[in-house]
Design a protein around this motif. Structure first.
Motif, PDB file in Angstrom:
ATOM      1  N   SER A 154      10.581   1.999   9.376  1.00 20.69           N
ATOM      2  CA  SER A 154      11.411   3.136   8.935  1.00 20.69           C
ATOM      3  C   SER A 154      11.506   3.192   7.417  1.00 20.69           C
ATOM      4  O   SER A 154      12.599   3.325   6.850  1.00 20.69           O
ATOM      5  N   LEU A 155      10.372   3.098   6.781  1.00 22.38           N
ATOM      6  CA  LEU A 155      10.362   3.043   5.316  1.00 22.38           C
ATOM      7  C   LEU A 155      10.812   4.359   4.707  1.00 22.38           C
ATOM      8  O   LEU A 155      10.558   5.450   5.245  1.00 22.38           O
ATOM      9  N   LYS A 156      11.488   4.216   3.575  1.00 19.38           N
ATOM     10  CA  LYS A 156      12.046   5.356   2.850  1.00 19.38           C
ATOM     11  C   LYS A 156      11.460   5.388   1.449  1.00 19.38           C
ATOM     12  O   LYS A 156      11.030   4.350   0.930  1.00 19.38           O
ATOM     13  N   PRO A 157      11.479   6.540   0.806  1.00 23.68           N
ATOM     14  CA  PRO A 157      10.971   6.597  -0.578  1.00 23.68           C
ATOM     15  C   PRO A 157      11.672   5.602  -1.505  1.00 23.68           C
ATOM     16  O   PRO A 157      11.029   5.064  -2.418  1.00 23.68           O
ATOM     17  N   GLU A 158      12.933   5.334  -1.254  1.00 21.97           N
ATOM     18  CA  GLU A 158      13.659   4.385  -2.100  1.00 21.97           C
ATOM     19  C   GLU A 158      13.238   2.934  -1.879  1.00 21.97           C
ATOM     20  O   GLU A 158      13.689   2.037  -2.598  1.00 21.97           O
ATOM     21  N   ALA A 202      12.014  -2.266  -8.389  1.00 23.45           N
ATOM     22  CA  ALA A 202      11.613  -0.892  -8.646  1.00 23.45           C
ATOM     23  C   ALA A 202      11.610  -0.652 -10.152  1.00 23.45           C
ATOM     24  O   ALA A 202      12.293  -1.363 -10.902  1.00 23.45           O
ATOM     25  N   PRO A 203      10.857   0.343 -10.616  1.00 27.71           N
ATOM     26  CA  PRO A 203      10.807   0.613 -12.060  1.00 27.71           C
ATOM     27  C   PRO A 203      12.199   0.844 -12.635  1.00 27.71           C
ATOM     28  O   PRO A 203      12.984   1.622 -12.087  1.00 27.71           O
ATOM     29  N   GLY A 204      12.486   0.132 -13.710  1.00 27.21           N
ATOM     30  CA  GLY A 204      13.770   0.292 -14.381  1.00 27.21           C
ATOM     31  C   GLY A 204      14.938  -0.375 -13.707  1.00 27.21           C
ATOM     32  O   GLY A 204      16.084  -0.225 -14.149  1.00 27.21           O
ATOM     33  N   LYS A 205      14.666  -1.122 -12.646  1.00 29.73           N
ATOM     34  CA  LYS A 205      15.754  -1.792 -11.918  1.00 29.73           C
ATOM     35  C   LYS A 205      15.547  -3.290 -11.904  1.00 29.73           C
ATOM     36  O   LYS A 205      14.450  -3.789 -12.134  1.00 29.73           O
ATOM     37  N   GLU A 206      16.623  -4.011 -11.597  1.00 25.94           N
ATOM     38  CA  GLU A 206      16.544  -5.461 -11.515  1.00 25.94           C
ATOM     39  C   GLU A 206      15.866  -5.890 -10.214  1.00 25.94           C
ATOM     40  O   GLU A 206      15.899  -5.170  -9.211  1.00 25.94           O
ATOM     41  N   ARG A 207      15.282  -7.080 -10.260  1.00 25.60           N
ATOM     42  CA  ARG A 207      14.698  -7.646  -9.053  1.00 25.60           C
ATOM     43  C   ARG A 207      15.818  -7.974  -8.071  1.00 25.60           C
ATOM     44  O   ARG A 207      16.859  -8.517  -8.450  1.00 25.60           O
ATOM     45  N   LYS A 208      15.582  -7.655  -6.800  1.00 25.69           N
ATOM     46  CA  LYS A 208      16.641  -7.738  -5.793  1.00 25.69           C
ATOM     47  C   LYS A 208      16.173  -8.539  -4.589  1.00 25.69           C
ATOM     48  O   LYS A 208      15.051  -8.348  -4.107  1.00 25.69           O
ATOM     49  N   LEU A 209      17.039  -9.411  -4.105  1.00 25.81           N
ATOM     50  CA  LEU A 209      16.743 -10.192  -2.902  1.00 25.81           C
ATOM     51  C   LEU A 209      16.905  -9.309  -1.666  1.00 25.81           C
ATOM     52  O   LEU A 209      17.919  -8.642  -1.510  1.00 25.81           O
ATOM     53  N   LEU A 210      15.918  -9.362  -0.780  1.00 30.65           N
ATOM     54  CA  LEU A 210      15.963  -8.564   0.446  1.00 30.65           C
ATOM     55  C   LEU A 210      16.222  -9.412   1.686  1.00 30.65           C
ATOM     56  O   LEU A 210      17.003  -9.024   2.558  1.00 30.65           O
ATOM     57  N   GLY A 240       0.820  -1.204   0.000  1.00 30.04           N
ATOM     58  CA  GLY A 240       0.000   0.000   0.000  1.00 30.04           C
ATOM     59  C   GLY A 240       0.849   1.246   0.000  1.00 30.04           C
ATOM     60  O   GLY A 240       2.054   1.196  -0.258  1.00 30.04           O
ATOM     61  N   LEU A 241       0.198   2.360   0.291  1.00 33.57           N
ATOM     62  CA  LEU A 241       0.857   3.662   0.347  1.00 33.57           C
ATOM     63  C   LEU A 241       1.136   3.999   1.811  1.00 33.57           C
ATOM     64  O   LEU A 241       0.243   3.899   2.656  1.00 33.57           O
ATOM     65  N   VAL A 242       2.368   4.383   2.091  1.00 31.51           N
ATOM     66  CA  VAL A 242       2.755   4.727   3.461  1.00 31.51           C
ATOM     67  C   VAL A 242       3.688   5.933   3.406  1.00 31.51           C
ATOM     68  O   VAL A 242       4.417   6.119   2.428  1.00 31.51           O
ATOM     69  N   GLN A 243       3.651   6.739   4.438  1.00 32.22           N
ATOM     70  CA  GLN A 243       4.530   7.906   4.505  1.00 32.22           C
ATOM     71  C   GLN A 243       5.942   7.496   4.910  1.00 32.22           C
ATOM     72  O   GLN A 243       6.129   6.466   5.584  1.00 32.22           O
ATOM     73  N   PRO A 244       6.921   8.281   4.530  1.00 30.83           N
ATOM     74  CA  PRO A 244       8.294   7.999   4.979  1.00 30.83           C
ATOM     75  C   PRO A 244       8.359   7.885   6.499  1.00 30.83           C
ATOM     76  O   PRO A 244       7.726   8.672   7.217  1.00 30.83           O
ATOM     77  N   GLY A 248       5.159 -15.372  -6.237  1.00 32.42           N
ATOM     78  CA  GLY A 248       3.859 -14.742  -6.132  1.00 32.42           C
ATOM     79  C   GLY A 248       3.705 -13.688  -7.207  1.00 32.42           C
ATOM     80  O   GLY A 248       4.614 -13.422  -7.995  1.00 32.42           O
ATOM     81  N   GLN A 249       2.525 -13.052  -7.183  1.00 26.12           N
ATOM     82  CA  GLN A 249       2.201 -12.066  -8.218  1.00 26.12           C
ATOM     83  C   GLN A 249       2.725 -10.679  -7.878  1.00 26.12           C
ATOM     84  O   GLN A 249       2.743  -9.793  -8.742  1.00 26.12           O
ATOM     85  N   GLY A 250       3.124 -10.478  -6.633  1.00 24.30           N
ATOM     86  CA  GLY A 250       3.681  -9.194  -6.225  1.00 24.30           C
ATOM     87  C   GLY A 250       2.649  -8.290  -5.575  1.00 24.30           C
ATOM     88  O   GLY A 250       1.444  -8.399  -5.828  1.00 24.30           O
ATOM     89  N   THR A 251       3.142  -7.399  -4.714  1.00 24.17           N
ATOM     90  CA  THR A 251       2.297  -6.401  -4.085  1.00 24.17           C
ATOM     91  C   THR A 251       3.054  -5.074  -4.093  1.00 24.17           C
ATOM     92  O   THR A 251       4.246  -5.022  -3.808  1.00 24.17           O
ATOM     93  N   GLN A 252       2.345  -4.009  -4.443  1.00 22.01           N
ATOM     94  CA  GLN A 252       2.971  -2.705  -4.605  1.00 22.01           C
ATOM     95  C   GLN A 252       3.138  -2.017  -3.256  1.00 22.01           C
ATOM     96  O   GLN A 252       2.183  -1.941  -2.468  1.00 22.01           O
ATOM     97  N   VAL A 253       4.327  -1.512  -3.008  1.00 22.68           N
ATOM     98  CA  VAL A 253       4.592  -0.675  -1.844  1.00 22.68           C
ATOM     99  C   VAL A 253       5.065   0.683  -2.344  1.00 22.68           C
ATOM    100  O   VAL A 253       6.017   0.766  -3.124  1.00 22.68           O
ATOM    101  N   THR A 254       4.383   1.715  -1.905  1.00 15.44           N
ATOM    102  CA  THR A 254       4.742   3.072  -2.282  1.00 15.44           C
ATOM    103  C   THR A 254       4.984   3.876  -1.024  1.00 15.44           C
ATOM    104  O   THR A 254       4.099   3.946  -0.151  1.00 15.44           O
ATOM    105  N   VAL A 255       6.169   4.466  -0.927  1.00 10.62           N
ATOM    106  CA  VAL A 255       6.529   5.281   0.233  1.00 10.62           C
ATOM    107  C   VAL A 255       6.626   6.728  -0.242  1.00 10.62           C
ATOM    108  O   VAL A 255       7.537   7.085  -0.996  1.00 10.62           O
ATOM    109  N   SER A 256       5.686   7.517   0.187  1.00 12.11           N
ATOM    110  CA  SER A 256       5.617   8.896  -0.295  1.00 12.11           C
ATOM    111  C   SER A 256       4.811   9.749   0.667  1.00 12.11           C
ATOM    112  O   SER A 256       3.877   9.257   1.307  1.00 12.11           O
ATOM    113  N   SER A 257       5.193  11.028   0.753  1.00 10.05           N
ATOM    114  CA  SER A 257       4.428  11.954   1.571  1.00 10.05           C
ATOM    115  C   SER A 257       3.370  12.664   0.729  1.00 10.05           C
ATOM    116  O   SER A 257       2.605  13.473   1.253  1.00 10.05           O
TER     117      SER A 257
END
Length: 123
Positions: A85-89, A40-48, A10-14, A114-123
């Motif tokens: 402590s989510l960040k915009p990045e 992220a858009p334009g980036k490779e999939r990354k293991l967290l 979902g959408l969450v603030q920084p 899985g199909q993926g779930t969108q996380v958006t960090v923005s004010s």
């Protein structure tokens, strides 16, 4: 058939928090490692982060160490990713995946996604 279903994005603030869930079904996952990835858009999939379903041992990529926590609930056949402590990045599509390979740090070792779930960090 094997199915992994993510939820909780979902959408969450920084500075905010989210908990993602990965519900696994179709067979036993006791021999698996479950990984959380993001792309992220334009980036490779990354293991967290990864968790060994049987032992509970975990791995974290440096950029999320100390902020993200991976855990599992055996009774619910679900793996979680607590993100603080989510960040915009951190904005990306988040995926979970499973592997029975010992090469669980390699994205190409993961068989089911899985199909993926969108996380958006923005004010």
């Amino acid at each position: 058939q094997v199915q992994l279903v993510e939820s909780g994005g979902g959408l969450v603030q920084p500075g905010g928090s989210l908990r993602l869930s990965c519900a696994a079904s179709g067979r036993t996952f006791r021999r698996d490692a479950i990984g959380w990835f993001r792309q992220a858009p334009g980036k490779e999939r990354k293991l967290l982060a990864t968790i060994n379903w049987s032992s509970g041992s975990t791995y974290y990529e440096d950029s999320v160490k100390g902020r993200f926590t991976i855990s599992r609930d055996n009774a619910k056949n679900t793996v979680y990713l607590q993100m603080n402590s989510l960040k915009p990045e951190d904005t990306a599509i988040y995926y979970c995946a499973s592997t029975t390979s010992i090469l669980f740090l390699s994205l190409t070792s993961y068989n089911y996604w899985g199909q993926g779930t969108q996380v958006t960090v923005s004010s």
